[in-house]
Design a protein around this motif. Structure first.
Motif, PDB file in Angstrom:
ATOM      1  N   THR A  49       0.827  -1.206   0.000  1.00  0.00           N
ATOM      2  CA  THR A  49       0.000   0.000   0.000  1.00  0.00           C
ATOM      3  C   THR A  49       0.863   1.258   0.000  1.00  0.00           C
ATOM      4  O   THR A  49       0.629   2.186  -0.786  1.00  0.00           O
ATOM      5  N   TRP A  50       1.856   1.302   0.884  1.00  0.00           N
ATOM      6  CA  TRP A  50       2.723   2.476   0.961  1.00  0.00           C
ATOM      7  C   TRP A  50       3.564   2.635  -0.301  1.00  0.00           C
ATOM      8  O   TRP A  50       3.794   3.750  -0.772  1.00  0.00           O
ATOM      9  N   THR A  51       4.044   1.522  -0.866  1.00  0.00           N
ATOM     10  CA  THR A  51       4.840   1.597  -2.087  1.00  0.00           C
ATOM     11  C   THR A  51       4.016   2.161  -3.236  1.00  0.00           C
ATOM     12  O   THR A  51       4.488   3.024  -3.980  1.00  0.00           O
ATOM     13  N   ASP A  52       2.777   1.700  -3.377  1.00  0.00           N
ATOM     14  CA  ASP A  52       1.895   2.230  -4.427  1.00  0.00           C
ATOM     15  C   ASP A  52       1.658   3.725  -4.229  1.00  0.00           C
ATOM     16  O   ASP A  52       1.676   4.503  -5.191  1.00  0.00           O
ATOM     17  N   SER A  53       1.461   4.127  -2.983  1.00  0.00           N
ATOM     18  CA  SER A  53       1.230   5.538  -2.683  1.00  0.00           C
ATOM     19  C   SER A  53       2.467   6.384  -2.993  1.00  0.00           C
ATOM     20  O   SER A  53       2.362   7.469  -3.572  1.00  0.00           O
ATOM     21  N   ASP A  93       6.463  13.477   3.308  1.00  0.00           N
ATOM     22  CA  ASP A  93       5.553  13.097   4.393  1.00  0.00           C
ATOM     23  C   ASP A  93       5.091  11.646   4.244  1.00  0.00           C
ATOM     24  O   ASP A  93       5.016  10.902   5.228  1.00  0.00           O
ATOM     25  N   GLN A  94       4.790  11.247   3.009  1.00  0.00           N
ATOM     26  CA  GLN A  94       4.373   9.858   2.789  1.00  0.00           C
ATOM     27  C   GLN A  94       5.497   8.885   3.119  1.00  0.00           C
ATOM     28  O   GLN A  94       5.268   7.834   3.717  1.00  0.00           O
ATOM     29  N   MET A  95       6.707   9.229   2.741  1.00  0.00           N
ATOM     30  CA  MET A  95       7.852   8.359   3.052  1.00  0.00           C
ATOM     31  C   MET A  95       8.071   8.272   4.555  1.00  0.00           C
ATOM     32  O   MET A  95       8.363   7.197   5.087  1.00  0.00           O
ATOM     33  N   THR A  96       7.931   9.395   5.237  1.00  0.00           N
ATOM     34  CA  THR A  96       8.085   9.396   6.690  1.00  0.00           C
ATOM     35  C   THR A  96       7.021   8.530   7.353  1.00  0.00           C
ATOM     36  O   THR A  96       7.324   7.716   8.229  1.00  0.00           O
ATOM     37  N   GLY A  99       7.748   4.887   6.722  1.00  0.00           N
ATOM     38  CA  GLY A  99       8.840   4.420   7.572  1.00  0.00           C
ATOM     39  C   GLY A  99       8.391   4.176   8.998  1.00  0.00           C
ATOM     40  O   GLY A  99       8.795   3.207   9.640  1.00  0.00           O
ATOM     41  N   LEU A 100       7.520   5.047   9.510  1.00  0.00           N
ATOM     42  CA  LEU A 100       7.038   4.881  10.880  1.00  0.00           C
ATOM     43  C   LEU A 100       6.076   3.706  11.002  1.00  0.00           C
ATOM     44  O   LEU A 100       6.136   2.945  11.973  1.00  0.00           O
ATOM     45  N   GLU A 101       5.178   3.558  10.029  1.00  0.00           N
ATOM     46  CA  GLU A 101       4.191   2.473  10.125  1.00  0.00           C
ATOM     47  C   GLU A 101       4.835   1.099   9.933  1.00  0.00           C
ATOM     48  O   GLU A 101       4.531   0.164  10.666  1.00  0.00           O
ATOM     49  N   ILE A 102       5.729   0.988   8.975  1.00  0.00           N
ATOM     50  CA  ILE A 102       6.344  -0.309   8.709  1.00  0.00           C
ATOM     51  C   ILE A 102       7.403  -0.627   9.757  1.00  0.00           C
ATOM     52  O   ILE A 102       7.624  -1.773  10.098  1.00  0.00           O
ATOM     53  N   GLY A 103       8.014   0.396  10.285  1.00  0.00           N
ATOM     54  CA  GLY A 103       8.997   0.194  11.356  1.00  0.00           C
ATOM     55  C   GLY A 103      10.365   0.675  10.930  1.00  0.00           C
ATOM     56  O   GLY A 103      10.864   0.277   9.876  1.00  0.00           O
ATOM     57  N   SER A 104      10.944   1.521  11.741  1.00  0.00           N
ATOM     58  CA  SER A 104      12.262   2.059  11.399  1.00  0.00           C
ATOM     59  C   SER A 104      13.367   1.031  11.594  1.00  0.00           C
ATOM     60  O   SER A 104      14.505   1.265  11.206  1.00  0.00           O
ATOM     61  N   ASN A 105      13.041  -0.106  12.177  1.00  0.00           N
ATOM     62  CA  ASN A 105      14.034  -1.170  12.342  1.00  0.00           C
ATOM     63  C   ASN A 105      14.076  -2.104  11.147  1.00  0.00           C
ATOM     64  O   ASN A 105      14.922  -2.987  11.083  1.00  0.00           O
ATOM     65  N   THR A 106      13.172  -1.934  10.173  1.00  0.00           N
ATOM     66  CA  THR A 106      13.182  -2.751   8.958  1.00  0.00           C
ATOM     67  C   THR A 106      13.951  -2.003   7.870  1.00  0.00           C
ATOM     68  O   THR A 106      14.017  -0.776   7.890  1.00  0.00           O
ATOM     69  N   PRO A 107      14.510  -2.720   6.916  1.00  0.00           N
ATOM     70  CA  PRO A 107      15.231  -2.037   5.830  1.00  0.00           C
ATOM     71  C   PRO A 107      14.334  -1.073   5.044  1.00  0.00           C
ATOM     72  O   PRO A 107      14.759   0.015   4.689  1.00  0.00           O
ATOM     73  N   TYR A 108      13.084  -1.471   4.787  1.00  0.00           N
ATOM     74  CA  TYR A 108      12.166  -0.606   4.045  1.00  0.00           C
ATOM     75  C   TYR A 108      11.877   0.669   4.828  1.00  0.00           C
ATOM     76  O   TYR A 108      11.938   1.770   4.285  1.00  0.00           O
ATOM     77  N   GLY A 109      11.557   0.521   6.097  1.00  0.00           N
ATOM     78  CA  GLY A 109      11.239   1.677   6.925  1.00  0.00           C
ATOM     79  C   GLY A 109      12.413   2.612   7.089  1.00  0.00           C
ATOM     80  O   GLY A 109      12.267   3.835   7.038  1.00  0.00           O
ATOM     81  N   GLU A 110      13.587   2.035   7.280  1.00  0.00           N
ATOM     82  CA  GLU A 110      14.790   2.861   7.450  1.00  0.00           C
ATOM     83  C   GLU A 110      15.112   3.623   6.170  1.00  0.00           C
ATOM     84  O   GLU A 110      15.384   4.828   6.208  1.00  0.00           O
ATOM     85  N   ALA A 112      13.035   4.410   3.722  1.00  0.00           N
ATOM     86  CA  ALA A 112      11.990   5.408   3.470  1.00  0.00           C
ATOM     87  C   ALA A 112      12.220   6.650   4.324  1.00  0.00           C
ATOM     88  O   ALA A 112      12.081   7.784   3.838  1.00  0.00           O
ATOM     89  N   SER A 113      12.593   6.447   5.567  1.00  0.00           N
ATOM     90  CA  SER A 113      12.853   7.594   6.445  1.00  0.00           C
ATOM     91  C   SER A 113      14.066   8.400   5.986  1.00  0.00           C
ATOM     92  O   SER A 113      14.043   9.633   5.975  1.00  0.00           O
ATOM     93  N   VAL A 114      15.125   7.711   5.589  1.00  0.00           N
ATOM     94  CA  VAL A 114      16.333   8.397   5.118  1.00  0.00           C
ATOM     95  C   VAL A 114      16.034   9.161   3.829  1.00  0.00           C
ATOM     96  O   VAL A 114      16.453  10.316   3.660  1.00  0.00           O
ATOM     97  N   CYS A 115      15.291   8.536   2.913  1.00  0.00           N
ATOM     98  CA  CYS A 115      14.931   9.224   1.656  1.00  0.00           C
ATOM     99  C   CYS A 115      14.069  10.444   1.939  1.00  0.00           C
ATOM    100  O   CYS A 115      14.221  11.483   1.286  1.00  0.00           O
ATOM    101  N   ALA A 116      13.173  10.342   2.903  1.00  0.00           N
ATOM    102  CA  ALA A 116      12.318  11.479   3.247  1.00  0.00           C
ATOM    103  C   ALA A 116      13.150  12.630   3.784  1.00  0.00           C
ATOM    104  O   ALA A 116      12.937  13.790   3.417  1.00  0.00           O
ATOM    105  N   ILE A 117      14.109  12.324   4.634  1.00  0.00           N
ATOM    106  CA  ILE A 117      14.971  13.367   5.197  1.00  0.00           C
ATOM    107  C   ILE A 117      15.768  14.044   4.090  1.00  0.00           C
ATOM    108  O   ILE A 117      15.846  15.272   4.022  1.00  0.00           O
TER     109      ILE A 117
END
Length: 125
Positions: A49-53, A93-96, A99-110, A112-117
């Motif tokens: 869902t997040w990837t499509d968004s 904002d969507q990437m952030t 990252g928060l919903e999937i978990g910042s401890n997962t590779p995808y979440g981490e 996504a958060s880094v790309c958002a920053i």
């Protein structure tokens, strides 16, 4: 032609047909999935869902936009642009959120958060 093999194949086919019919009519018990597997399935759905968004918002960012042209015009005329979220801010904002919903401890979440920053910090437009 091997009659034994034919009988075995026919038996398998009949067993599968009976199982499918029972499941379709709701008479068979549903196979309970392991809780870990259900958690992984939920995480996979959230990731999709997040990837499509994110892909959709990235397409919006990359497409030529009248709003960006309008912003450039306001900058050139030294007027203040009307306040509205910009495409890169929405994508960040969507990437952030992803990252928060999937978990910042997962590779995808981490990632996504880094790309958002990076997107929110260094985006030139």
């Amino acid at each position: 032609m091997d009659l034994t093999r034919l009988a075995v194949d026919a038996g398998r086919f009949i067993n599968r047909a009976v199982q499918y019919t029972g499941e379709s009519l709701g008479q068979a018990e549903k196979t309970e999935l392991d809780s870990g597997l259900e958690e992984l399935l939920a995480q996979a759905d959230a990731t999709k869902t997040w990837t499509d968004s994110i892909v959709s918002q990235t397409e919006v960012l990359l497409q030529p936009s009248l709003a960006r042209l309008e912003d450039r015009l306001y900058e050139h005329l030294e007027w203040s642009a009307p306040p509205r979220p910009r495409a890169h801010e929405l994508l960040g904002d969507q990437m952030t959120q992803a990252g928060l919903e999937i978990g910042s401890n997962t590779p995808y979440g981490e990632s996504a958060s880094v790309c958002a920053i990076c997107l929110l910090s260094f985006c030139p437009f």
